[in-house]
Scaffold this active site. Sequence first.
Site, PDB file in Angstrom:
ATOM      1  N   LYS A 197       0.856  -1.195   0.000  1.00  0.00           N
ATOM      2  CA  LYS A 197       0.000   0.000   0.000  1.00  0.00           C
ATOM      3  C   LYS A 197       0.891   1.243   0.000  1.00  0.00           C
ATOM      4  O   LYS A 197       1.507   1.580   0.998  1.00  0.00           O
ATOM      5  CB  LYS A 197      -0.936   0.060   1.199  1.00  0.00           C
ATOM      6  N   GLY A 249       7.230   5.283   7.855  1.00  0.00           N
ATOM      7  CA  GLY A 249       6.348   6.439   7.916  1.00  0.00           C
ATOM      8  C   GLY A 249       6.570   7.179   9.219  1.00  0.00           C
ATOM      9  O   GLY A 249       7.646   7.104   9.815  1.00  0.00           O
ATOM     10  N   SER A 250       5.545   7.867   9.659  1.00  0.00           N
ATOM     11  CA  SER A 250       5.697   8.749  10.816  1.00  0.00           C
ATOM     12  C   SER A 250       5.653   7.957  12.129  1.00  0.00           C
ATOM     13  O   SER A 250       5.086   6.859  12.200  1.00  0.00           O
ATOM     14  CB  SER A 250       4.579   9.784  10.807  1.00  0.00           C
ATOM     15  N   THR A 251       6.195   8.548  13.160  1.00  0.00           N
ATOM     16  CA  THR A 251       6.199   7.902  14.474  1.00  0.00           C
ATOM     17  C   THR A 251       4.778   7.701  15.025  1.00  0.00           C
ATOM     18  O   THR A 251       4.471   6.620  15.538  1.00  0.00           O
ATOM     19  CB  THR A 251       7.103   8.695  15.435  1.00  0.00           C
ATOM     20  N   GLY A 254       3.304   4.821  13.245  1.00  0.00           N
ATOM     21  CA  GLY A 254       4.084   3.639  13.631  1.00  0.00           C
ATOM     22  C   GLY A 254       3.658   3.092  14.987  1.00  0.00           C
ATOM     23  O   GLY A 254       3.564   1.875  15.185  1.00  0.00           O
ATOM     24  N   GLU A 271      10.174   1.704  10.378  1.00  0.00           N
ATOM     25  CA  GLU A 271      11.177   2.741  10.093  1.00  0.00           C
ATOM     26  C   GLU A 271      10.451   4.074  10.216  1.00  0.00           C
ATOM     27  O   GLU A 271       9.615   4.411   9.378  1.00  0.00           O
ATOM     28  CB  GLU A 271      11.729   2.575   8.665  1.00  0.00           C
ATOM     29  N   CYS A 305      14.229  10.979   5.954  1.00  0.00           N
ATOM     30  CA  CYS A 305      14.105  10.650   7.378  1.00  0.00           C
ATOM     31  C   CYS A 305      15.402  10.803   8.155  1.00  0.00           C
ATOM     32  O   CYS A 305      15.395  11.232   9.291  1.00  0.00           O
ATOM     33  CB  CYS A 305      13.586   9.231   7.518  1.00  0.00           C
ATOM     34  N   GLU A 407      10.478  16.709  14.439  1.00  0.00           N
ATOM     35  CA  GLU A 407      10.807  16.488  13.035  1.00  0.00           C
ATOM     36  C   GLU A 407       9.990  17.455  12.172  1.00  0.00           C
ATOM     37  O   GLU A 407       8.764  17.468  12.256  1.00  0.00           O
ATOM     38  CB  GLU A 407      10.478  15.039  12.643  1.00  0.00           C
TER      39      GLU A 407
HETATM   40  P1  NAP Z   1       2.555   8.529   7.531  1.00  0.00           P
HETATM   41  O1  NAP Z   1       1.540   9.574   7.572  1.00  0.00           O
HETATM   42  O2  NAP Z   1       2.900   7.799   8.770  1.00  0.00           O
HETATM   43  O3  NAP Z   1       2.080   7.482   6.415  1.00  0.00           O
HETATM   44  C1  NAP Z   1       2.871   6.395   5.987  1.00  0.00           C
HETATM   45  C2  NAP Z   1       1.983   5.350   5.354  1.00  0.00           C
HETATM   46  O4  NAP Z   1       1.092   4.794   6.322  1.00  0.00           O
HETATM   47  C3  NAP Z   1       1.095   5.879   4.245  1.00  0.00           C
HETATM   48  O5  NAP Z   1       0.965   4.877   3.257  1.00  0.00           O
HETATM   49  C4  NAP Z   1      -0.210   6.117   4.975  1.00  0.00           C
HETATM   50  O6  NAP Z   1      -1.325   6.145   4.123  1.00  0.00           O
HETATM   51  C5  NAP Z   1      -0.252   4.901   5.870  1.00  0.00           C
HETATM   52  N1  NAP Z   1      -1.101   5.028   7.046  1.00  0.00           N
HETATM   53  C6  NAP Z   1      -1.631   6.152   7.616  1.00  0.00           C
HETATM   54  N2  NAP Z   1      -2.330   5.831   8.724  1.00  0.00           N
HETATM   55  C7  NAP Z   1      -2.234   4.486   8.866  1.00  0.00           C
HETATM   56  C8  NAP Z   1      -2.724   3.542   9.834  1.00  0.00           C
HETATM   57  N3  NAP Z   1      -3.437   3.920  10.898  1.00  0.00           N
HETATM   58  N4  NAP Z   1      -2.410   2.229   9.679  1.00  0.00           N
HETATM   59  C9  NAP Z   1      -1.651   1.822   8.635  1.00  0.00           C
HETATM   60  N5  NAP Z   1      -1.171   2.663   7.686  1.00  0.00           N
HETATM   61  C10 NAP Z   1      -1.447   3.974   7.807  1.00  0.00           C
HETATM   62  O7  NAP Z   1       3.954   9.085   6.967  1.00  0.00           O
HETATM   63  P2  NAP Z   1       4.150  10.064   5.727  1.00  0.00           P
HETATM   64  O8  NAP Z   1       3.581  11.379   6.119  1.00  0.00           O
HETATM   65  O9  NAP Z   1       3.658   9.397   4.511  1.00  0.00           O
HETATM   66  O10 NAP Z   1       5.753  10.109   5.627  1.00  0.00           O
HETATM   67  C11 NAP Z   1       6.593  10.973   6.356  1.00  0.00           C
HETATM   68  C12 NAP Z   1       7.180  10.261   7.561  1.00  0.00           C
HETATM   69  O11 NAP Z   1       7.893   9.091   7.173  1.00  0.00           O
HETATM   70  C13 NAP Z   1       8.192  11.084   8.318  1.00  0.00           C
HETATM   71  O12 NAP Z   1       7.948  11.019   9.687  1.00  0.00           O
HETATM   72  C14 NAP Z   1       9.525  10.418   7.999  1.00  0.00           C
HETATM   73  O13 NAP Z   1      10.520  10.607   8.944  1.00  0.00           O
HETATM   74  C15 NAP Z   1       9.122   9.012   7.873  1.00  0.00           C
HETATM   75  N6  NAP Z   1      10.136   8.261   7.109  1.00  0.00           N
HETATM   76  C16 NAP Z   1      10.920   7.350   7.747  1.00  0.00           C
HETATM   77  C17 NAP Z   1      11.899   6.663   7.051  1.00  0.00           C
HETATM   78  C18 NAP Z   1      12.785   5.641   7.712  1.00  0.00           C
HETATM   79  O14 NAP Z   1      13.357   4.817   7.021  1.00  0.00           O
HETATM   80  N7  NAP Z   1      12.930   5.647   9.013  1.00  0.00           N
HETATM   81  C19 NAP Z   1      12.064   6.896   5.694  1.00  0.00           C
HETATM   82  C20 NAP Z   1      11.252   7.848   5.087  1.00  0.00           C
HETATM   83  C21 NAP Z   1      10.278   8.515   5.799  1.00  0.00           C
HETATM   84  P3  NAP Z   1      -1.900   7.583   3.630  1.00  0.00           P
HETATM   85  O15 NAP Z   1      -0.814   8.229   2.853  1.00  0.00           O
HETATM   86  O16 NAP Z   1      -3.039   7.171   2.784  1.00  0.00           O
HETATM   87  O17 NAP Z   1      -2.267   8.337   4.875  1.00  0.00           O
END
Ligand code: NAP
Length: 508
Positions: A197, A249-251, A254, A271, A305, A407
């Site tokens: 997804k 994704g975000s903390t 996560g 991650e 990230c 962040e």
């Molecule tokens: P996000 O809002 O956490 O979303 C990540 C993914 O999870 C998206 O596909 C999102 O779908 C989905 N999602 C949202 N709510 C969910 C739930 N309750 N259950 C399961 N899946 C769900 O993160 P983002 O805003 O896309 O990305 C930015 C974040 O990613 C930053 O915090 C960044 O630091 C982190 N990141 C970490 C790494 C690493 O390797 N550590 C690498 C890159 C980015 P939708 O888009 O449809 O909401």
Amino acid sequence: MTAATQDVPALAARAALNLPYTHVDDIFIDGAWTPARGTGRNPVIDPATGEVWGSVPDGTPEDLDAAVGSARRAFDDGEWPRLTPSERAAYLLRIAEEVEKRAEELSLTNTRENGSPVSESAGAAANAAGIFRYFASLAGYLEREDVRAFPKGGGESVVRREPIGVCALIAPWNFPINLVVIKLAPALLAGCTVVIKPASPTPLSLRVIIDAVAAAGVPAGVVNLVTGSGRLGDALVKHPAVDKVAFTGSTPVGRKIAAACGELLRPVTLELGGKSSAIVLPDADLDAMSEVLIRSSMRNTGQTCYISTRILAPASRYEEVVDMVTRTIAAGKQGDPLDPDTVFGPCATESQYKTVLEYVESGLAEGARATTGGRAAALGGGLEGGYFVEPTVFADVTADMRISREEIFGPVLCILKYDDAGGSVEEAVALANNTEFGLGGLVFGSDPEASLAVADRMDTGSVGINFFASNHAAPFGGRHDSGLGTEYGIEGLNAYLSYKSIHRRAKP
Ligand code: NAP
Ligand code: MG
């Protein structure tokens, strides 16, 4: 091309693009693009212009059941988990070739989805191909017979490394291709089947990866793709037929996934976010640091990230560091991400743009000094509707400010001062470790041993010395609020394996 777009370079450039996917109504299930069951749709927006240029199905529970069911059958009854690792590795090598053939469509689709400058996205295909090839090279590790003697009493244990099962792969929007590939490649080598997804803003570039997988002849059902909101992601995490979850994704999201997986006792890799520091040692070569600064601290318009967005500068050289950082960031061209000379593009989404501007406001309100940037960017040429924030450097940041702790995920750097009287680095190390996160970090210094000693004291999953890059062969993962588990390397492959020990003796 219309007369109107000819006058407006950004729109003319977009009108000339011939991308494979724009408005689509299907998802990938059982080896084929299949019409989605529901009628809901989500738009795909170009963050450089604000224009809607594509759309995808908003997946329904029925779509999800079909995708997970396909992966389940391919795992339980299909050939994929029963091939040898070397046979699966041969598929990975073919996928790598198919990905390379699609480098331009991958790059341009990625850039149009999330505004990553093409100078960044142009590397996505080569990087993805490199990841597939690296994991293909680990087939021998999986095939090596692992027999361990009992410490006493005779007998031996045969250790099996079996695929963990059906994996849910959930990715964010900042690197929409590679943050899936780093999960997909080890999952496939291990013999797992997957349901992917992508993030809502970036659902299209991944379709090109799916095409590469299909062209490589991977059996039907092994790889499935659904599109939809976080609600669909939540349903995927909790789906009864899923065996393992891998999430970037975000903390906050996560944490929710970890809670759900905890309840289900479902293995999960997370991650998450970061707030990493670059420690500038008193003997650092600032010209050399300038060369790598954007890559290590502002990569992808600050939407990476692990980048070190907090620069910790020694008091003895504070203004020198502020000058260098300010000049380097101010010299990076901001503009149309389709322009190969662009260094800084837009924020990837409107909500991210608003968030970043709120952080900039909060930095100013708390007394930080913007030495460059500090506001929304007003660009012309068709980019008026884009989500551009001026690349911003804040000096005089203190550890208690929000911009120093949280962040931001946008083009904003903070410079903090540490007391280096007598050459001490104690305060720098303390500042670097004073965070809930623990993902990346950097040390700039001229003495290799002293730099390594500081790197060793940083409480984080990865540290760079004088540069930062991820290495396919070395584990990458976050400590504390930055995540659970690792990706990359043999450690990353292990996350897709389930161990079984068979203890045996020749006679009872
Ligand atoms: P996000 O809002 O956490 O979303 C990540 C993914 O999870 C998206 O596909 C999102 O779908 C989905 N999602 C949202 N709510 C969910 C739930 N309750 N259950 C399961 N899946 C769900 O993160 P983002 O805003 O896309 O990305 C930015 C974040 O990613 C930053 O915090 C960044 O630091 C982190 N990141 C970490 C790494 C690493 O390797 N550590 C690498 C890159 C980015 P939708 O888009 O449809 O909401
Ligand atoms: Mg989000």
